[in-house]
Enzyme design. Structure first.
Site, PDB file in Angstrom:
ATOM      1  N   CYS A  13       0.804  -1.220   0.000  1.00 39.78           N
ATOM      2  CA  CYS A  13       0.000   0.000   0.000  1.00 39.78           C
ATOM      3  C   CYS A  13       0.839   1.274   0.000  1.00 39.78           C
ATOM      4  CB  CYS A  13      -0.941  -0.015   1.204  1.00 39.78           C
ATOM      5  SG  CYS A  13      -1.894  -1.550   1.318  1.00 39.78           S
ATOM      6  N   HIS A  32      -4.143   6.658   0.574  1.00 43.98           N
ATOM      7  CA  HIS A  32      -4.347   5.275   0.150  1.00 43.98           C
ATOM      8  C   HIS A  32      -5.799   4.881   0.358  1.00 43.98           C
ATOM      9  CE1 HIS A  32      -4.145   0.991  -0.198  1.00 43.98           C
ATOM     10  NE2 HIS A  32      -4.244   0.780   1.093  1.00 43.98           N
ATOM     11  N   ASN A  77      -9.853  -1.661  -2.963  1.00 41.50           N
ATOM     12  CA  ASN A  77      -8.486  -1.393  -2.533  1.00 41.50           C
ATOM     13  C   ASN A  77      -7.539  -2.125  -3.475  1.00 41.50           C
ATOM     14  OD1 ASN A  77      -5.948  -1.444  -1.305  1.00 41.50           O
ATOM     15  ND2 ASN A  77      -6.744  -1.718   0.767  1.00 41.50           N
TER      16      ASN A  77
END
Length: 333
Positions: free
Chosen positions: A114, A260, A290
């Site tokens: 991430c 993020h 995601n």
């Protein structure tokens, strides 16, 4: 000399998994609950024979099609992925050949999740400012779905597959400012795939449900959601403060925060704790989920396309998660 983002493009696999499809597999859920908790309506899944390299190739090809002049200016490939095609060779080397780029360029993979996009910007900026490279193709690509356990409803609801291509050179639309990077390996076990590497090369076939109700399988993706959440709240706000200070700014002078895109709950909590006005927080995950290292370039690309990002804006980006690894960077458009 300065380093700039010149252009961004991305690719999403054709297969789409909706909340309705997830609820059909996990009837104890309902679509409203999934949507409210995650902010995600649907996510994309790589096909059975589709890999991170395939997706990175598609993202780069789209970038070259949209900006033909970029191809001849690439002299380094950086690929961020935690789902490479092979343990060796380096996937970036395969992409050099598939993209028909010169054999005189550099190419390397780096294994981050991430935080990978911010780290990629740091690496690209370093290559440019040192004179080692003049045009860096930063690729992010992930197929976490290939690590899912079939009964792991949590990770299946959150993660989506995707890839992005960003070209970084000495001119462009966004100056890459000062950044802050961080690492805390004490949390490595809270988001991992245990087997398949040198320490545990063979499947262990161990699985259980932990105290938080999360499926923990040694051979599949495991995420300890509460611990990841706590880490995020501890690490991200002070990191944003430090990054703003390094760029000589008060946080109130930042025009947009593109963080993020983990899930809606995490983004909302960070926004409230750090005091980010809702209109300054960009969210772009409802139809992609995601996508790990690709969430930031996808969100930046969407923000440019829909007019949210405009000339003169100062944008704070930040990635955080698996590792633990985290980073923030200011972009000036």
């Amino acid at each position: 000399m300065e380093a700039y983002i010149q252009a961004i493009s991305y690719y999403l696999p054709e297969r789409v998994v909706t909340n309705e499809e997830l609820v059909a597999a996990f009837p104890e859920w309902n679509t409203e609950k999934v949507s409210k908790k995650t902010g995600i309506e649907e996510r994309h899944r790589a096909g059975d024979g589709e890999t991170a390299v395939d997706m990175a190739y598609m993202a780069a090809s789209r970038l070259f099609k949209q900006h033909p002049e970029i191809r001849e200016n690439v002299d380094f490939i950086l690929l961020c992925t935690q789902s490479p095609d092979f343990k060796l060779p380096t996937s970036a080397c395969i992409l050099q050949q598939r993209l028909e780029l010169p054999t005189t360029i550099g190419a390397l993979d780096f294994n981050l999740g991430c935080s990978g996009y911010v780290y990629g910007l740091a690496l690209a900026k370093g290559l440019l400012l040192s004179g080692i490279a003049h045009g860096v193709l930063l690729l992010t690509a992930e197929t976490y779905s290939k690590y899912f356990h079939v009964r792991d409803k949590g990770n299946q609801s959150i993660f989506g597959d995707g890839a992005a291509a960003t070209f970084i050179s000495d001119t462009g639309v966004a100056r890459i400012g000062e950044m802050v990077l961080g690492t805390d390996g004490s949390g490595a076990g809270n988001l991992q795939v245990m087997t398949g590497g040198a320490r545990y090369p063979q499947p262990l076939h161990e699985q259980h449900v932990d105290e938080n109700g999360y499926l923990h399988s040694s051979d599949h993706l495991y995420m300890n959601g509460p611990e990841i959440f706590n880490f995020t709240l501890d690490a991200v706000p002070p990191m944003l403060d430090e990054c703003a200070a390094k760029n000589g700014l008060d946080k109130d002078r930042i025009d947009l925060f593109v963080l993020h895109q983990a899930n809606k709950h995490i983004l909302d909590t960070i926004r409230k704790i750090y005091g980010i006005p809702k209109e300054k927080s960009y969210v772009s995950l409802a139809h992609v989920g995601n996508t790990v290292s690709s969430t930031l370039p996808i969100a930046l690309s969407d923000a440019i396309a829909d007019g949210t990002l405009r000339e003169g804006m100062k944008v704070m980006t930040a990635g955080f998660g698996v590792g633990y690894s985290y980073g923030a960077c200011l972009l000036e458009f």
